[in-house]
Scaffold this motif. Structure first.
Motif, PDB file in Angstrom:
ATOM      1  N   CYS A   1     -52.967   3.029  12.978  1.00  0.00           N
ATOM      2  CA  CYS A   1     -51.717   3.421  12.313  1.00  0.00           C
ATOM      3  C   CYS A   1     -51.473   4.924  12.431  1.00  0.00           C
ATOM      4  CB  CYS A   1     -51.755   3.021  10.835  1.00  0.00           C
ATOM      5  SG  CYS A   1     -51.753   1.242  10.542  1.00  0.00           S
ATOM      6  N   ARG A   2     -52.105   5.542  13.413  1.00  0.00           N
ATOM      7  CA  ARG A   2     -51.961   6.991  13.563  1.00  0.00           C
ATOM      8  C   ARG A   2     -50.482   7.370  13.696  1.00  0.00           C
ATOM      9  NH1 ARG A   2     -55.801  10.495  14.699  1.00  0.00           N
ATOM     10  NH2 ARG A   2     -57.192   8.810  15.432  1.00  0.00           N
ATOM     11  N   GLY A   3     -50.079   8.353  12.924  1.00  0.00           N
ATOM     12  CA  GLY A   3     -48.674   8.759  12.891  1.00  0.00           C
ATOM     13  C   GLY A   3     -47.896   8.061  11.795  1.00  0.00           C
ATOM     14  N   TYR A   4     -48.505   7.030  11.202  1.00  0.00           N
ATOM     15  CA  TYR A   4     -47.883   6.285  10.109  1.00  0.00           C
ATOM     16  C   TYR A   4     -48.872   6.229   8.948  1.00  0.00           C
ATOM     17  CZ  TYR A   4     -45.066   4.923  14.135  1.00  0.00           C
ATOM     18  OH  TYR A   4     -44.305   4.942  15.272  1.00  0.00           O
TER      19      TYR A   4
ATOM     20  N   GLY B   1     -36.517  -3.074   2.206  1.00  0.00           N
ATOM     21  CA  GLY B   1     -36.171  -1.953   1.335  1.00  0.00           C
ATOM     22  C   GLY B   1     -35.926  -0.712   2.174  1.00  0.00           C
ATOM     23  N   ARG B   2     -36.583   0.362   1.824  1.00  0.00           N
ATOM     24  CA  ARG B   2     -36.443   1.625   2.548  1.00  0.00           C
ATOM     25  C   ARG B   2     -37.623   1.895   3.474  1.00  0.00           C
ATOM     26  NH1 ARG B   2     -32.363   4.799   0.660  1.00  0.00           N
ATOM     27  NH2 ARG B   2     -31.373   4.182  -1.299  1.00  0.00           N
ATOM     28  N   ASN B   3     -38.429   0.862   3.733  1.00  0.00           N
ATOM     29  CA  ASN B   3     -39.615   1.035   4.563  1.00  0.00           C
ATOM     30  C   ASN B   3     -39.618   0.061   5.732  1.00  0.00           C
ATOM     31  OD1 ASN B   3     -40.876   3.030   2.809  1.00  0.00           O
ATOM     32  ND2 ASN B   3     -41.255   1.340   1.392  1.00  0.00           N
ATOM     33  N   CYS B   4     -40.504   0.333   6.687  1.00  0.00           N
ATOM     34  CA  CYS B   4     -40.731  -0.557   7.822  1.00  0.00           C
ATOM     35  C   CYS B   4     -42.222  -0.881   7.873  1.00  0.00           C
ATOM     36  CB  CYS B   4     -40.303   0.105   9.131  1.00  0.00           C
ATOM     37  SG  CYS B   4     -38.525   0.461   9.236  1.00  0.00           S
ATOM     38  N   TYR B   5     -42.547  -2.136   8.238  1.00  0.00           N
ATOM     39  CA  TYR B   5     -43.935  -2.601   8.215  1.00  0.00           C
ATOM     40  C   TYR B   5     -44.302  -3.220   9.563  1.00  0.00           C
ATOM     41  CZ  TYR B   5     -43.049  -2.231   3.183  1.00  0.00           C
ATOM     42  OH  TYR B   5     -42.698  -1.773   1.942  1.00  0.00           O
ATOM     43  N   HIS B   6     -45.518  -2.915  10.005  1.00  0.00           N
ATOM     44  CA  HIS B   6     -46.051  -3.513  11.237  1.00  0.00           C
ATOM     45  C   HIS B   6     -47.368  -4.201  10.904  1.00  0.00           C
ATOM     46  CE1 HIS B   6     -47.368  -4.251  15.275  1.00  0.00           C
ATOM     47  NE2 HIS B   6     -48.384  -3.412  15.163  1.00  0.00           N
TER      48      HIS B   6
ATOM     49  N   CYS C   1     -49.420  -1.351   9.019  1.00  0.00           N
ATOM     50  CA  CYS C   1     -48.940   0.030   9.076  1.00  0.00           C
ATOM     51  C   CYS C   1     -47.566   0.109   8.408  1.00  0.00           C
ATOM     52  CB  CYS C   1     -48.835   0.510  10.522  1.00  0.00           C
ATOM     53  SG  CYS C   1     -50.370   0.384  11.467  1.00  0.00           S
ATOM     54  N   GLN C   2     -47.269   1.264   7.868  1.00  0.00           N
ATOM     55  CA  GLN C   2     -46.012   1.423   7.131  1.00  0.00           C
ATOM     56  C   GLN C   2     -45.429   2.803   7.386  1.00  0.00           C
ATOM     57  OE1 GLN C   2     -46.204   0.295   2.985  1.00  0.00           O
ATOM     58  NE2 GLN C   2     -44.601   1.753   2.393  1.00  0.00           N
ATOM     59  N   THR C   3     -44.095   2.863   7.412  1.00  0.00           N
ATOM     60  CA  THR C   3     -43.407   4.145   7.553  1.00  0.00           C
ATOM     61  C   THR C   3     -42.040   4.045   6.902  1.00  0.00           C
ATOM     62  OG1 THR C   3     -42.732   5.863   9.121  1.00  0.00           O
ATOM     63  CG2 THR C   3     -42.305   3.588   9.755  1.00  0.00           C
ATOM     64  N   LYS C   4     -41.446   5.190   6.627  1.00  0.00           N
ATOM     65  CA  LYS C   4     -40.115   5.217   6.035  1.00  0.00           C
ATOM     66  C   LYS C   4     -39.072   4.824   7.080  1.00  0.00           C
ATOM     67  CE  LYS C   4     -40.991   6.712   1.831  1.00  0.00           C
ATOM     68  NZ  LYS C   4     -40.679   5.874   0.635  1.00  0.00           N
TER      69      LYS C   4
ATOM     70  N   ARG D   1     -43.755  -1.772  19.154  1.00  0.00           N
ATOM     71  CA  ARG D   1     -44.365  -2.654  18.166  1.00  0.00           C
ATOM     72  C   ARG D   1     -43.284  -3.462  17.453  1.00  0.00           C
ATOM     73  NH1 ARG D   1     -48.864   1.060  14.958  1.00  0.00           N
ATOM     74  NH2 ARG D   1     -49.744   2.129  16.764  1.00  0.00           N
ATOM     75  N   THR D   2     -43.724  -4.487  16.749  1.00  0.00           N
ATOM     76  CA  THR D   2     -42.801  -5.286  15.948  1.00  0.00           C
ATOM     77  C   THR D   2     -42.790  -4.741  14.526  1.00  0.00           C
ATOM     78  OG1 THR D   2     -43.231  -7.272  17.266  1.00  0.00           O
ATOM     79  CG2 THR D   2     -42.242  -7.589  15.091  1.00  0.00           C
ATOM     80  N   TRP D   3     -41.697  -4.082  14.161  1.00  0.00           N
ATOM     81  CA  TRP D   3     -41.553  -3.511  12.828  1.00  0.00           C
ATOM     82  C   TRP D   3     -40.583  -4.360  12.013  1.00  0.00           C
ATOM     83  CZ3 TRP D   3     -44.385   0.521  10.920  1.00  0.00           C
ATOM     84  CH2 TRP D   3     -45.078   1.306  11.840  1.00  0.00           C
ATOM     85  N   LEU D   4     -40.945  -4.592  10.766  1.00  0.00           N
ATOM     86  CA  LEU D   4     -40.108  -5.382   9.867  1.00  0.00           C
ATOM     87  C   LEU D   4     -39.524  -4.473   8.795  1.00  0.00           C
ATOM     88  CD1 LEU D   4     -42.482  -8.441   9.340  1.00  0.00           C
ATOM     89  CD2 LEU D   4     -40.531  -8.302  10.883  1.00  0.00           C
ATOM     90  N   PRO D   5     -38.205  -4.407   8.682  1.00  0.00           N
ATOM     91  CA  PRO D   5     -37.613  -3.595   7.618  1.00  0.00           C
ATOM     92  C   PRO D   5     -37.629  -4.336   6.290  1.00  0.00           C
ATOM     93  CG  PRO D   5     -35.879  -4.596   8.941  1.00  0.00           C
ATOM     94  CD  PRO D   5     -37.182  -4.986   9.580  1.00  0.00           C
TER      95      PRO D   5
END
Length: 251
Positions: free
Chosen positions: A75-78, A49-54, A174-177, A43-47
């Motif tokens: 967003c399963r897993g996130y 701060g301290r998070n990543c966004y899709h 979706c978001q993750t650390k 996926r395309t994740w954008l950093p």
């Protein structure tokens, strides 16, 4: 000759202090900065701060939206979008036009805790702190408490209470650390500078000790760092005592 030797000793001390300062400054300037690493799942994740966004989008020129359950499945897993600061809120608003054309409501990962009468984030179960409700609005809702969700308007960044089940579908982020990666690129450079500095300091000290031995046999290299207390003027009592002795010695 003595004056020349003293000048050489003074120069050695200056050289030593210079290299010590160089090591300290290099340690601060050569430290690598930490990098944030986002998931590598295709996926395309954008950093940010301290998070990543899709940002999930549909076909070109088509704003694809999903039900809350579909959003959670995608967003399963996130986590669904979690916004805990004005900077994060502005980041979503500023990037949204790159994904969706026009206004899009985006699911927020909030749920209403009816036991505590507060909103909480699914991410870490923390109580809602930062918020950006629509003008004149707040977190109060006329909806059934167990059916209260929150959406973010991508064009304004404002938040709105909506039904978790009856509302139309919304956009998904979706978001993750982010994983913090420590940079070790500066370690080889730092080690090399330390070794070179130590060798140079030892070489300068050895040369001065050799010269001193030729002109003052039996001296030690420790004389180079011998402590010389600063000159102190005599105290008032000592001055009076000297004057009294001089008067007594007068014929």
């Amino acid at each position: 000759m003595i004056s020349a030797l003293q000048n050489m000793e003074s120069s050695a001390r200056h050289v030593t202090l210079f290299y010590i300062a160089l090591i300290i400054l290099t340690g601060y300037s050569a430290r690598g900065e930490d990098d944030n690493d986002c998931p590598a799942d295709g996926r395309t994740w954008l950093p940010f701060g301290r998070n990543c966004y899709h940002f999930i989008h549909g076909a070109e020129d088509v704003a694809k939206s999903y039900s809350l359950q579909d959003a959670k499945d995608m967003c399963r897993g996130y986590e669904l979008l979690t916004v805990k600061s004005a900077d994060e809120n502005n980041f979503v608003v500023n990037y949204s036009p790159s994904v969706w054309k026009g206004k899009m409501n985006v699911w927020l990962g909030l749920y209403y805790d009816s036991d505590r009468d507060v909103f909480r984030w699914h991410e870490d179960d923390s109580v809602l702190g930062f918020s950006n409700w629509e003008d004149g609005g707040d977190d109060e809702t006329d909806l059934p408490l167990m059916d209260t969700c929150v959406a973010l308007h991508s064009n304004t960044g404002k938040w709105e209470n909506i039904s978790c089940t009856d509302e139309p579908e919304n956009g998904v982020v979706c978001q993750t650390k982010a994983v913090v990666i420590r940079s070790n690129q500066s370690k080889p450079l730092m080690s090399a500078l330390v070794i070179i500095s130590v060798v140079l300091i030892l070489a300068v000290s050895a040369v001065i000790w050799f010269v001193q031995q030729r002109h003052n046999p039996g001296s030690s290299i420790l004389n180079l760092i011998e402590y010389h207390p600063p000159f102190r003027s005599p105290s008032a009592d000592q001055t009076c005592l000297v004057e009294a002795e001089e008067i007594n010695d007068m014929p």
